[in-house]
Design a protein around this motif. Structure first.
Motif, short mmCIF file in Angstrom:
data_model
loop_
_atom_site.label_atom_id
_atom_site.label_comp_id
_atom_site.label_asym_id
_atom_site.label_seq_id
_atom_site.Cartn_x
_atom_site.Cartn_y
_atom_site.Cartn_z
N UNK A 78 -55.71 -0.73 32.30
CA UNK A 78 -54.84 -0.53 33.46
C UNK A 78 -55.12 0.84 34.06
N UNK A 79 -55.05 0.94 35.37
CA UNK A 79 -55.27 2.21 36.04
C UNK A 79 -54.12 3.18 35.82
N UNK A 80 -52.91 2.64 35.74
CA UNK A 80 -51.73 3.47 35.53
C UNK A 80 -51.10 3.13 34.19
N UNK A 81 -50.51 4.12 33.59
CA UNK A 81 -49.83 3.91 32.31
C UNK A 81 -48.56 3.09 32.54
N UNK A 82 -48.25 2.21 31.60
CA UNK A 82 -47.00 1.46 31.68
C UNK A 82 -45.83 2.43 31.53
N UNK A 83 -44.78 2.18 32.28
CA UNK A 83 -43.61 3.05 32.20
C UNK A 83 -42.95 2.93 30.83
N UNK A 84 -42.24 3.95 30.44
CA UNK A 84 -41.54 3.92 29.16
C UNK A 84 -40.46 2.85 29.23
N UNK A 85 -40.39 2.03 28.21
CA UNK A 85 -39.39 0.97 28.17
C UNK A 85 -39.96 -0.32 27.65
N UNK A 86 -39.28 -1.41 27.97
CA UNK A 86 -39.63 -2.74 27.48
C UNK A 86 -40.53 -3.45 28.48
N UNK A 87 -41.57 -4.09 27.96
CA UNK A 87 -42.50 -4.86 28.77
C UNK A 87 -42.77 -6.19 28.08
N UNK A 88 -43.40 -7.11 28.82
CA UNK A 88 -43.71 -8.43 28.25
C UNK A 88 -45.14 -8.80 28.58
N UNK A 89 -45.89 -9.21 27.55
CA UNK A 89 -47.23 -9.75 27.75
C UNK A 89 -47.16 -11.26 27.50
N UNK A 90 -47.86 -12.00 28.35
CA UNK A 90 -47.96 -13.45 28.23
C UNK A 90 -49.44 -13.79 28.22
N UNK A 91 -49.87 -14.50 27.19
CA UNK A 91 -51.28 -14.93 27.07
C UNK A 91 -51.30 -16.45 27.17
N UNK A 92 -52.14 -16.96 28.08
CA UNK A 92 -52.22 -18.40 28.35
C UNK A 92 -53.65 -18.87 28.10
N UNK A 93 -53.79 -19.89 27.24
CA UNK A 93 -55.11 -20.47 26.97
C UNK A 93 -55.46 -21.47 28.06
N UNK A 94 -56.71 -21.92 28.06
CA UNK A 94 -57.18 -22.85 29.08
C UNK A 94 -56.49 -24.21 29.03
N UNK A 95 -55.94 -24.59 27.86
CA UNK A 95 -55.25 -25.88 27.77
C UNK A 95 -53.76 -25.75 28.06
N UNK A 96 -53.31 -24.57 28.45
CA UNK A 96 -51.91 -24.37 28.81
C UNK A 96 -51.04 -23.82 27.70
N UNK A 97 -51.55 -23.76 26.50
CA UNK A 97 -50.78 -23.19 25.38
C UNK A 97 -50.56 -21.71 25.67
N UNK A 98 -49.33 -21.24 25.51
CA UNK A 98 -49.04 -19.84 25.82
C UNK A 98 -48.14 -19.21 24.78
N UNK A 99 -48.27 -17.91 24.65
CA UNK A 99 -47.44 -17.11 23.75
C UNK A 99 -47.11 -15.82 24.47
N UNK A 100 -45.93 -15.28 24.17
CA UNK A 100 -45.53 -14.02 24.78
C UNK A 100 -45.03 -13.06 23.72
N UNK A 101 -45.03 -11.80 24.07
CA UNK A 101 -44.55 -10.75 23.19
C UNK A 101 -43.84 -9.70 24.05
N UNK A 102 -42.61 -9.39 23.67
CA UNK A 102 -41.88 -8.32 24.32
C UNK A 102 -42.16 -7.07 23.50
N UNK A 103 -42.64 -6.02 24.17
CA UNK A 103 -43.03 -4.82 23.46
C UNK A 103 -42.48 -3.59 24.18
N UNK A 104 -42.52 -2.47 23.47
CA UNK A 104 -42.03 -1.21 24.01
C UNK A 104 -43.15 -0.20 24.11
N UNK A 105 -43.08 0.63 25.15
CA UNK A 105 -44.04 1.73 25.27
C UNK A 105 -43.29 3.04 25.31
#
Length: 157
Positions: free
Chosen positions: A130-157
């Motif tokens: 990323x060009x800019x740092x994520x702000x301090x706090x809670x964020x969410x990443x979502x990863x989606x495979x080609x067949x539509x299967x997805x997983x997410x993770x709520x994380x803190x920076x």
């Protein structure tokens, strides 16, 4: 007129046989079409059940490197029974609802070697630049495979 009775009965019988044959043919076509649809749906569902993965990061300690651009490291483990394509054309990554461009994603094994598939029980690394740092706090990443299967993770920076 006596000959007209059996002839008309014969014509009615032939018409009834033709109508019954047409109905049977239509029912056979519909039944076959439904069976093919169920077979295709079953194969797709079986593929989704054999494919599974998990994001195994510590949500309170996401590794980040760099001072601009910033490289965030996410660990993905294949917990399914089949190999997962592990490339930017097969996997989409979203952070806080925004899609990360494929050029900003790097896919490697835990030793830093570039890989294109993640075999069962292996751990892969997705590095998000990323060009800019994520702000301090809670964020969410979502990863989606080609067949539509997805997983997410709520994380803190």
């Amino acid at each position: 007129m006596a000959a007209g009775g059996p002839a008309s009965e014969l014509i009615m019988f032939i018409v009834a046989v033709l109508v019954a044959g047409s109905v049977a043919g239509a029912l056979a076509y519909v039944t076959t079409d439904i069976a093919h649809g169920m077979n295709d749906r079953g194969a797709m569902l079986a593929d989704q059940l054999r494919t599974d993965f998990a994001i195994i990061n510590d949500p309170t300690n996401i590794p980040v490197a760099g001072t601009g651009p910033y490289n965030y490291t996410f660990y993905v483990k294949n917990i399914g029974k089949t190999s997962i394509p592990f490339t930017s054309s097969a996997i989409q990554v979203f952070i806080d609802g925004g899609i990360i461009p494929p050029a900003n994603l790097t896919f490697t094994d835990v030793n830093g070697n570039s890989i294109t598939t993640l075999n069962p029980y292996e751990v892969g690394v997705i590095t998000v630049t990323l060009g800019n740092q994520l702000t301090t706090g809670t964020h969410k990443i979502l990863i989606v495979l080609e067949n539509g299967k997805k997983r997410s993770l709520v994380f803190e920076t």
